[in-house]
Design a protein around this motif. Sequence first.
Motif, PDB file in Angstrom:
ATOM      1  N   ALA A  77       0.853  -1.190   0.000  1.00  0.00           N
ATOM      2  CA  ALA A  77       0.000   0.000   0.000  1.00  0.00           C
ATOM      3  C   ALA A  77       0.883   1.231   0.000  1.00  0.00           C
ATOM      4  O   ALA A  77       1.820   1.334   0.789  1.00  0.00           O
ATOM      5  N   GLY A  78       0.566   2.177  -0.893  1.00  0.00           N
ATOM      6  CA  GLY A  78       1.403   3.363  -1.034  1.00  0.00           C
ATOM      7  C   GLY A  78       0.709   4.652  -0.674  1.00  0.00           C
ATOM      8  O   GLY A  78       0.252   4.834   0.448  1.00  0.00           O
TER       9      GLY A  78
ATOM     10  N   VAL B 190      -2.142   6.009  -1.810  1.00  0.00           N
ATOM     11  CA  VAL B 190      -3.601   6.095  -1.789  1.00  0.00           C
ATOM     12  C   VAL B 190      -4.088   5.879  -0.356  1.00  0.00           C
ATOM     13  O   VAL B 190      -3.799   4.853   0.248  1.00  0.00           O
TER      14      VAL B 190
ATOM     15  N   THR C 197      -2.886   7.398   4.788  1.00  0.00           N
ATOM     16  CA  THR C 197      -2.144   6.304   4.172  1.00  0.00           C
ATOM     17  C   THR C 197      -1.730   5.339   5.280  1.00  0.00           C
ATOM     18  O   THR C 197      -1.731   5.679   6.472  1.00  0.00           O
TER      19      THR C 197
ATOM     20  N   GLN D 185       6.748  -0.129   1.930  1.00  0.00           N
ATOM     21  CA  GLN D 185       5.879  -0.579   0.853  1.00  0.00           C
ATOM     22  C   GLN D 185       6.589  -1.626   0.004  1.00  0.00           C
ATOM     23  O   GLN D 185       7.764  -1.477  -0.347  1.00  0.00           O
TER      24      GLN D 185
ATOM     25  N   GLU E 128      -5.463   0.192  -4.066  1.00  0.00           N
ATOM     26  CA  GLU E 128      -4.554   1.025  -4.846  1.00  0.00           C
ATOM     27  C   GLU E 128      -5.144   1.452  -6.192  1.00  0.00           C
ATOM     28  O   GLU E 128      -4.619   2.352  -6.842  1.00  0.00           O
ATOM     29  N   ARG E 129      -6.229   0.825  -6.611  1.00  0.00           N
ATOM     30  CA  ARG E 129      -6.882   1.228  -7.865  1.00  0.00           C
ATOM     31  C   ARG E 129      -7.561   2.594  -7.724  1.00  0.00           C
ATOM     32  O   ARG E 129      -7.797   3.278  -8.712  1.00  0.00           O
TER      33      ARG E 129
END
Length: 278
Positions: free
Chosen positions: A149-150, A152, A190, A210, A241-242
């Motif tokens: 997970a970044g 977003v 985040t 990440q 993440e989309r």
Amino acid sequence: MSNDTTLVLGATGKTGRRVAARLRLHGTQVRAASRSSRTRFDWSDPGSWDAVLQDVTAAYVVPPPVPGPVHEFVARAEAAGVQRLVLLSGRSADTWGDSTFGLDMRSAEDAVCGSALEWTVLRPSNFNQNFDEDLFHAPLVAGELTLPAGAVPETFIDVEDVADVAAAVLTETGRHAGRIYELTGPRALTFGEAVGLISRASGLPIAYKQVSPAEYTAALVEEGWGEDDAHHVAEMFVLLERRTSAETTDGVATVLGRAPRTFEDYAVRAAAAGAWRR
């Protein structure tokens, strides 16, 4: 005190045990059921269902991790005279498209929303308590949480708010019929920001890293997870993440008339309880 009985499935789980406690405090007669509770309920054993449903007016349903069984459960609930169902699902489940994540929740929603019963669906975001009661806890105690997970953000919600909402919906007959409540915390963070707040509240050096979904899946398998289960968890992060953003909702305020708890409040409470003590 009402003589009506409310069935709480997953009664030893993260939301179920909290919902059951709130209902008892409200004066509701509770039948707490799970695979390990005194009243046994097992999604893989339909033979255990009818006795659990006897004389039940309302039910809090936490679906199994596979699609399908909730359809039969709903049919039996209707036959047993159950009047209301409250289903725990996932945030924005109807937008997950062709993702393999959440097929269980989407199947359960189809079963509940397609029934003749009074129903309500709760769709919370990821729980704050995943950081101290679930998959993320051990890595945090070890000093580093590694996830795919970044940037977003996620609208983490306190499971205490989810339980408050569920208890309110179960006890306020008619008011929430046919409603789907998207439940979020008051702001998006985040995963890295969330870990930073936990580190500050606990006073412990905890880092966030990440990695790719493939790397994360491989790490889970190395820890002993089955390949399918590891891929399923990683797919949740692919789905997150989309998104290009994460909007908060007024679901908690609509039901409870107050704002949801903040992540900072959660971090302080969990740290004070020694959640990440080494």
